[in-house]
Design an enzyme around this catalytic site. Structure first.
Site, PDB file in Angstrom:
ATOM      1  N   LYS A  26       0.623  -0.826  -0.127  1.00  0.00           N
ATOM      2  CA  LYS A  26      -0.030  -0.176  -0.131  1.00  0.00           C
ATOM      3  C   LYS A  26       1.227   0.739  -0.372  1.00  0.00           C
ATOM      4  O   LYS A  26       1.105   2.056  -1.045  1.00  0.00           O
ATOM      5  CB  LYS A  26      -0.471   0.003   1.549  1.00  0.00           C
ATOM      6  N   SER A  27       1.947   0.654   0.879  1.00  0.00           N
ATOM      7  CA  SER A  27       2.742   2.349   0.737  1.00  0.00           C
ATOM      8  C   SER A  27       3.666   2.791  -0.088  1.00  0.00           C
ATOM      9  O   SER A  27       3.480   3.629  -1.112  1.00  0.00           O
ATOM     10  CB  SER A  27       3.473   2.060   1.452  1.00  0.00           C
ATOM     11  N   GLY A  94      -5.586   7.373   5.660  1.00  0.00           N
ATOM     12  CA  GLY A  94      -4.668   8.217   6.081  1.00  0.00           C
ATOM     13  C   GLY A  94      -3.147   8.875   4.628  1.00  0.00           C
ATOM     14  O   GLY A  94      -3.387  10.063   4.626  1.00  0.00           O
ATOM     15  N   SER A 166       6.568  10.245  11.565  1.00  0.00           N
ATOM     16  CA  SER A 166       5.396   9.279  10.827  1.00  0.00           C
ATOM     17  C   SER A 166       6.112   9.519   8.658  1.00  0.00           C
ATOM     18  O   SER A 166       6.756  10.658   8.321  1.00  0.00           O
ATOM     19  CB  SER A 166       4.597  10.744  10.844  1.00  0.00           C
ATOM     20  N   ASP A 315       2.449  -0.951  11.947  1.00  0.00           N
ATOM     21  CA  ASP A 315       1.039  -1.588  11.290  1.00  0.00           C
ATOM     22  C   ASP A 315       1.130  -2.444  11.799  1.00  0.00           C
ATOM     23  O   ASP A 315       0.368  -3.458  11.531  1.00  0.00           O
ATOM     24  CB  ASP A 315       1.180  -1.350   9.510  1.00  0.00           C
ATOM     25  N   LYS A 342      -4.841   5.853  14.843  1.00  0.00           N
ATOM     26  CA  LYS A 342      -4.812   5.327  13.226  1.00  0.00           C
ATOM     27  C   LYS A 342      -6.021   5.434  12.978  1.00  0.00           C
ATOM     28  O   LYS A 342      -7.244   5.793  13.140  1.00  0.00           O
ATOM     29  CB  LYS A 342      -4.124   3.920  13.367  1.00  0.00           C
ATOM     30  N   ARG A 346      -6.134   1.845  18.386  1.00  0.00           N
ATOM     31  CA  ARG A 346      -5.984   0.940  18.200  1.00  0.00           C
ATOM     32  C   ARG A 346      -5.186   0.212  19.821  1.00  0.00           C
ATOM     33  O   ARG A 346      -4.764  -1.012  20.140  1.00  0.00           O
ATOM     34  CB  ARG A 346      -4.208   0.520  17.282  1.00  0.00           C
ATOM     35  N   ARG A 387      -6.099  -3.350  10.697  1.00  0.00           N
ATOM     36  CA  ARG A 387      -5.461  -4.247  11.059  1.00  0.00           C
ATOM     37  C   ARG A 387      -6.564  -4.367  12.642  1.00  0.00           C
ATOM     38  O   ARG A 387      -5.765  -6.135  12.567  1.00  0.00           O
ATOM     39  CB  ARG A 387      -4.943  -3.333  11.332  1.00  0.00           C
TER      40      ARG A 387
HETATM   41  C1  S3P Z   1       2.244   4.722   6.231  1.00  0.00           C
HETATM   42  C2  S3P Z   1       2.772   5.023   7.168  1.00  0.00           C
HETATM   43  C3  S3P Z   1       2.566   4.988   8.708  1.00  0.00           C
HETATM   44  C4  S3P Z   1       1.030   4.025   8.611  1.00  0.00           C
HETATM   45  C5  S3P Z   1       0.865   3.962   7.511  1.00  0.00           C
HETATM   46  C6  S3P Z   1       1.058   4.103   5.984  1.00  0.00           C
HETATM   47  C7  S3P Z   1       2.871   4.825   4.525  1.00  0.00           C
HETATM   48  O1  S3P Z   1       1.317   6.127   8.830  1.00  0.00           O
HETATM   49  O2  S3P Z   1       0.757   3.522   8.962  1.00  0.00           O
HETATM   50  O3  S3P Z   1      -0.258   2.185   7.332  1.00  0.00           O
HETATM   51  O4  S3P Z   1       2.943   4.977   3.616  1.00  0.00           O
HETATM   52  O5  S3P Z   1       3.951   6.564   4.778  1.00  0.00           O
HETATM   53  P1  S3P Z   1       3.001   7.050   9.959  1.00  0.00           P
HETATM   54  O6  S3P Z   1       3.408   7.051   9.454  1.00  0.00           O
HETATM   55  O7  S3P Z   1       1.848   8.059   9.624  1.00  0.00           O
HETATM   56  O8  S3P Z   1       2.856   6.394  11.347  1.00  0.00           O
END
Ligand code: S3P
Length: 428
Positions: A26-27, A94, A166, A315, A342, A346, A387
């Protein structure tokens, strides 16, 4: 409106065996689509069965006028321009909201970024602050979405010292830096996943990433690229934990991402005693990938997680909470207050669920203490959080709970649409 999802009941599996093809990371997928669009394309993003979060990014980009051709199965061809003013529905994601805000800060557009009830409860002032520092106009509703953005065609090169570890925030600052003249520097208080820097470098942008700091020379337009998105290790962590706990298990994850900033979950499970083998495949892309095999039967020992480890495990912490409930001794998680903001709180969701399945649990402001209990039949409230749902499905399948009824299994499709079908396949 989606119809109300029916519940799902998961029982402990007799054994777990099989090979899994995970959903695309996903990222990496969000970043590839957005950077491809900023570059103007044509960029090809190769992936099968993305979850609803990635579909939110695709829908938002299309609403902005970006053309994304998915007529060929497994490939998304992204062509940028024109960029239009728009009101964007980021759904539950997010990452979509924060990364797109960063990308759009450097375009002369008026955009409103909104989302579902869960996303509307999440903190957005942190990203608004970063984008204002670079010269965009950004406003939240008392710290939350909707996020109203008025971008500029040229931003200021900025030194950002981010207050939270983050990757979404760092990613937003890096994407905005593409429209800034000069060197932007982004520093996080602890290491975070480095997918943005890897991808920008792959697309020819002058970017350096060392430890806590990323520097980018702007203005820069990413070159088009062709990228196969590896399998999502955060989704794969469900199988790592399930097989590590179950006494009769052997599961293989093929084509999974092996980025070092995502591998902490493997290290922690190994320290707890899990038998995990990792084999990297050769690649000419920006992200390492390969095969992971996990075998059950080894007893797990308690662990403590805290400090700078937390961001790299963010995560996977719900799943690690389940592994802790299977381990001998008392485990502890600290410094993870970020889990409270989140997709759900969580910490509260895990403490409630672990208590329901019979574990010994103590809630802390920034984490939990967990020890083994007597497995129960339990009904678990997912709070609409994918999750949490997967963590308790794993608890049931691996025997930490006797059985679990999830109130809202549909939320799993946010990141892993085929999860329950894969679970049925590996227990058969
Ligand atoms: C992510 C960063 C994380 C993670 C999210 C995906 C990303 O959030 O929890 O599922 O793709 O940059 P944070 O970096 O805000 O903690």
């Amino acid at each position: 409106m989606t119809p109300a999802a029916s519940s799902a009941r998961i029982e402990t599996a007799g054994r777990l065996r099989g090979t899994l093809l995970l959903p695309p990371d996903k990222s990496i997928a969000h970043r590839a689509l957005i950077v491809g669009a900023l570059g103007g394309g044509p960029t090809t993003v190769r992936m099968q069965r993305p979850g609803r979060d990635v579909e939110s990014t695709i829908a938002c980009l299309r609403a902005l006028g970006v053309i994304i051709d998915d007529a060929t199965r497994g490939s998304y061809v992204v062509s940028g321009e024109p960029w239009l003013d728009a009101t964007l529905d980021c759904g539950n994601s997010g990452t979509t909201m924060r990364l797109l805000a960063g990308a759009l800060a450097g375009r002369p557009l008026r955009v409103v970024l909104d989302g579902d009830a869960s996303l509307r409860a999440r903190p957005m002032e942190r990203v608004a602050h970063v984008l204002r520092a670079a010269g965009a106009e950004a406003q939240t509703d008392a710290g939350h979405p909707p996020l109203r953005l008025h971008g500029r065609s040229s931003l200021s090169a900025t030194t950002h010292e981010l207050p939270v570890a983050s990757a979404q925030l760092a990613g937003a600052a890096c994407l905005a830096a593409l429209a800034a003249r000069g060197v932007t520097q982004v520093t996080t208080p602890a290491p975070v996943r480095d997918h943005t820097a890897r991808l920008l470098a792959f697309a020819g942008v002058r970017v350096e990433h060392h430890g806590l700091r990323t520097t980018i020379l702007g203005p820069a337009r990413p070159a088009p690229f062709d990228l196969q998105i590896p399998g999502d290790l955060s989704a794969g962590a469900a199988w790592l934990v399930a097989a590590a706990i179950h006494p009769d298990a052997e599961l293989t994850l093929d084509g999974v991402g092996l980025n070092p900033t995502r591998m902490a979950v493997v290290q922690v499970l190994r320290q707890m005693g899990a038998d995990i083998t990792v084999d990297e495949s050769p690649t000419d892309g920006p992200e390492p990938s390969g095969r992971i095999i996990v075998r059950g039967g080894a007893p797990l020992q308690a662990t403590s997680i805290g400090g700078s480890q937390v961001a790299d495990l963010i995560d996977e912490l719900p799943l690690l909470g389940v592994a802790m409930a299977a381990a001998a001794g008392r485990s502890e998680l600290r410094d993870a207050g970020e889990l409270r903001v989140k997709e759900s709180d969580r910490i509260a969701a895990m403490v409630a669920g672990l208590t329901a399945i019979g574990a010994e649990v103590e809630e802390l402001a920034d984490g939990w203490r967990v020890g083994r209990g007597a497995p129960h039949d339990a009904r678990v409230t997912t709070r609409g959080d994918h999750r949490i749902a997967m963590a308790f499905a794993v608890a049931a399948a691996s025997g930490v709970a006797r059985s679990v009824e999830l109130d809202d299994p549909d939320c799993i499709g946010i990141s892993y649409p085929g999860f329950l079908a894969d679970l049925a396949a590996v227990r058969a």
